[in-house]
Write a protein that holds these residues in place. Structure first.
Motif, PDB file in Angstrom:
ATOM      1  N   ARG A   1      -1.545  -8.840   1.234  1.00 32.03           N
ATOM      2  CA  ARG A   1      -0.109  -8.583   1.212  1.00 32.03           C
ATOM      3  C   ARG A   1       0.566  -8.532   2.589  1.00 32.03           C
ATOM      4  O   ARG A   1       1.709  -8.986   2.700  1.00 32.03           O
ATOM      5  CB  ARG A   1       0.160  -7.256   0.489  1.00 32.03           C
ATOM      6  CG  ARG A   1      -0.116  -7.294  -1.004  1.00 32.03           C
ATOM      7  CD  ARG A   1       0.186  -5.935  -1.638  1.00 32.03           C
ATOM      8  NE  ARG A   1      -0.060  -5.917  -3.064  1.00 32.03           N
ATOM      9  CZ  ARG A   1       0.843  -6.231  -3.998  1.00 32.03           C
ATOM     10  NH1 ARG A   1       2.054  -6.598  -3.615  1.00 32.03           N
ATOM     11  NH2 ARG A   1       0.541  -6.186  -5.284  1.00 32.03           N
TER      12      ARG A   1
ATOM     13  N   TYR B   1       4.580 -13.744  -1.482  1.00 30.06           N
ATOM     14  CA  TYR B   1       3.352 -13.504  -2.239  1.00 30.06           C
ATOM     15  C   TYR B   1       3.321 -12.075  -2.763  1.00 30.06           C
ATOM     16  O   TYR B   1       3.068 -11.829  -3.953  1.00 30.06           O
ATOM     17  CB  TYR B   1       2.098 -13.747  -1.388  1.00 30.06           C
ATOM     18  CG  TYR B   1       0.920 -13.033  -1.996  1.00 30.06           C
ATOM     19  CD1 TYR B   1       0.309 -13.514  -3.141  1.00 30.06           C
ATOM     20  CD2 TYR B   1       0.482 -11.808  -1.466  1.00 30.06           C
ATOM     21  CE1 TYR B   1      -0.719 -12.818  -3.753  1.00 30.06           C
ATOM     22  CE2 TYR B   1      -0.548 -11.108  -2.072  1.00 30.06           C
ATOM     23  CZ  TYR B   1      -1.151 -11.615  -3.216  1.00 30.06           C
ATOM     24  OH  TYR B   1      -2.154 -10.915  -3.829  1.00 30.06           O
ATOM     25  N   SER B   2       3.576 -11.120  -1.894  1.00 25.47           N
ATOM     26  CA  SER B   2       3.443  -9.715  -2.267  1.00 25.47           C
ATOM     27  C   SER B   2       4.394  -9.339  -3.391  1.00 25.47           C
ATOM     28  O   SER B   2       4.030  -8.573  -4.302  1.00 25.47           O
ATOM     29  CB  SER B   2       3.697  -8.819  -1.036  1.00 25.47           C
ATOM     30  OG  SER B   2       3.299  -7.493  -1.298  1.00 25.47           O
TER      31      SER B   2
ATOM     32  N   ASP C   1       3.249  -8.255  -7.591  1.00 27.61           N
ATOM     33  CA  ASP C   1       3.618  -7.060  -8.346  1.00 27.61           C
ATOM     34  C   ASP C   1       3.905  -7.362  -9.814  1.00 27.61           C
ATOM     35  O   ASP C   1       4.013  -6.443 -10.624  1.00 27.61           O
ATOM     36  CB  ASP C   1       4.854  -6.397  -7.726  1.00 27.61           C
ATOM     37  CG  ASP C   1       4.544  -5.653  -6.442  1.00 27.61           C
ATOM     38  OD1 ASP C   1       3.366  -5.288  -6.230  1.00 27.61           O
ATOM     39  OD2 ASP C   1       5.479  -5.430  -5.645  1.00 27.61           O
TER      40      ASP C   1
ATOM     41  N   HIS D   1       1.300 -17.312  -1.199  1.00 28.59           N
ATOM     42  CA  HIS D   1       0.397 -16.783  -0.181  1.00 28.59           C
ATOM     43  C   HIS D   1       0.248 -17.806   0.949  1.00 28.59           C
ATOM     44  O   HIS D   1       0.378 -17.464   2.138  1.00 28.59           O
ATOM     45  CB  HIS D   1      -0.966 -16.479  -0.803  1.00 28.59           C
ATOM     46  CG  HIS D   1      -1.918 -15.777   0.106  1.00 28.59           C
ATOM     47  ND1 HIS D   1      -2.821 -16.446   0.909  1.00 28.59           N
ATOM     48  CD2 HIS D   1      -2.114 -14.455   0.341  1.00 28.59           C
ATOM     49  CE1 HIS D   1      -3.534 -15.572   1.588  1.00 28.59           C
ATOM     50  NE2 HIS D   1      -3.136 -14.357   1.278  1.00 28.59           N
TER      51      HIS D   1
END
Length: 289
Positions: free
Chosen positions: A133, A139-140, A144, A165
């Motif tokens: 992350r 990406y992060s 979720d 990512h």
């Protein structure tokens, strides 16, 4: 497994086929129909609505920062206004419905219900276990989101995570190479593997004059020639950018292992190839002109 057991370019090849499968929904009439139903009718607002929705109701500066190669003024014309039309949660739900419809139409029910689709989803999700992350906002944010139960949607979710990512890492490399968003697009197009200028102007908000100015800056650096083609130095820089992006993105594929990466690439290539044959992408999307 050891790092040396996996070819440094194997992750890129795997990413490319999964990204092709992921990208089908951006060009799908199904996405337009779903967003039209929410009141998001402007074509340029749609990408912001679905790709940025995982970040929440963010301001245009955030979207321009993480998307990198979109003109800020274009983003600001549609963000945050798009969130007043439909919340990020509704946009995400519409995206999921569109992706589901698109994959069903392009690949067919038999493929979606196949053992190969379930296997691809398992492999792709396993690869995402090693994604990280920090400094990877897109990406992060998507990490979720819950993993869908249906295999084809789980594969779409995993492909999205792997795409973002790598993309977050790629942006960091472009900044290190001192290429702004438009210069990055110009050099990518010059490789013959990026979007044509027509599609850049139509989707990223840049003009011909701004494109020409970016070419001028790149010429001053010795990266493109008078015809807009990459020089030897430009070719080397693009190769270095891809190699460094590979390095920053190696963890998911090392985690999956060489055999797993090879199998996932094989499966993804089959699915993506079928989607292309079914007309998933515009014929004039990729190229130099």
């Amino acid at each position: 497994m050891t790092t040396a057991a996996l070819d440094a370019r194997a992750g890129r090849r795997c990413h490319n086929v999964l990204n092709s499968l992921h990208a089908t929904h951006y060009f799908s009439p199904d996405l337009g129909e779903e967003l039209d139903a929410l009141g998001i009718t402007h074509p340029k607002a749609r990408n912001f609505a679905v790709r940025a929705a995982a970040l929440g109701p963010v301001a245009p500066g955030t979207v321009a920062a993480v998307f990198y190669n979109y003109k800020y003024e274009l983003v600001a014309r549609h963000v945050p206004a798009v969130w007043e039309t439909a919340s990020p949660a509704r946009a995400l739900a519409a995206r999921a419905r569109a992706a589901d419809s698109t994959l069903r139409r392009l690949l067919g029910e038999e493929t979606l219900a196949s053992a190969e689709m379930a296997e691809a989803a398992r492999l792709a999700l396993r690869a995402t276990e090693a994604c990280t992350r920090p400094a990877r906002p897109l990406y992060s944010a998507h990490a979720d989101l819950p993993v869908p139960e249906q295999p084809h949607m789980a594969l779409f979710h995993a492909a999205t995570l792997l795409r973002e990512h790598r993309g977050d890492g790629h942006v960091a490399v472009l900044m290190s190479a001192e290429l702004d968003g438009l210069e990055a697009v110009v050099t990518h197009t010059a490789t013959g593997k990026g979007m044509t200028p027509k599609w850049v102007f139509g989707t990223r908000g840049w003009s011909q004059e701004e494109w020409d100015a970016a070419c001028g800056r790149l010429r001053e650096r010795g990266l493109v020639d008078a015809a807009g083609e990459l020089t030897e130095q430009g070719v080397m820089l693009r190769a270095e950018i891809e190699a460094e992006t590979d390095r920053l993105d190696r963890a998911p594929y090392e985690h999956l292992g060489a055999a797993g990466v090879e199998r996932l690439t094989e499966l993804g290539k089959s699915f993506a190839g079928a989607a292309v044959v079914a007309g998933a992408f515009p014929a004039d999307l990729i190229g130099k002109d």
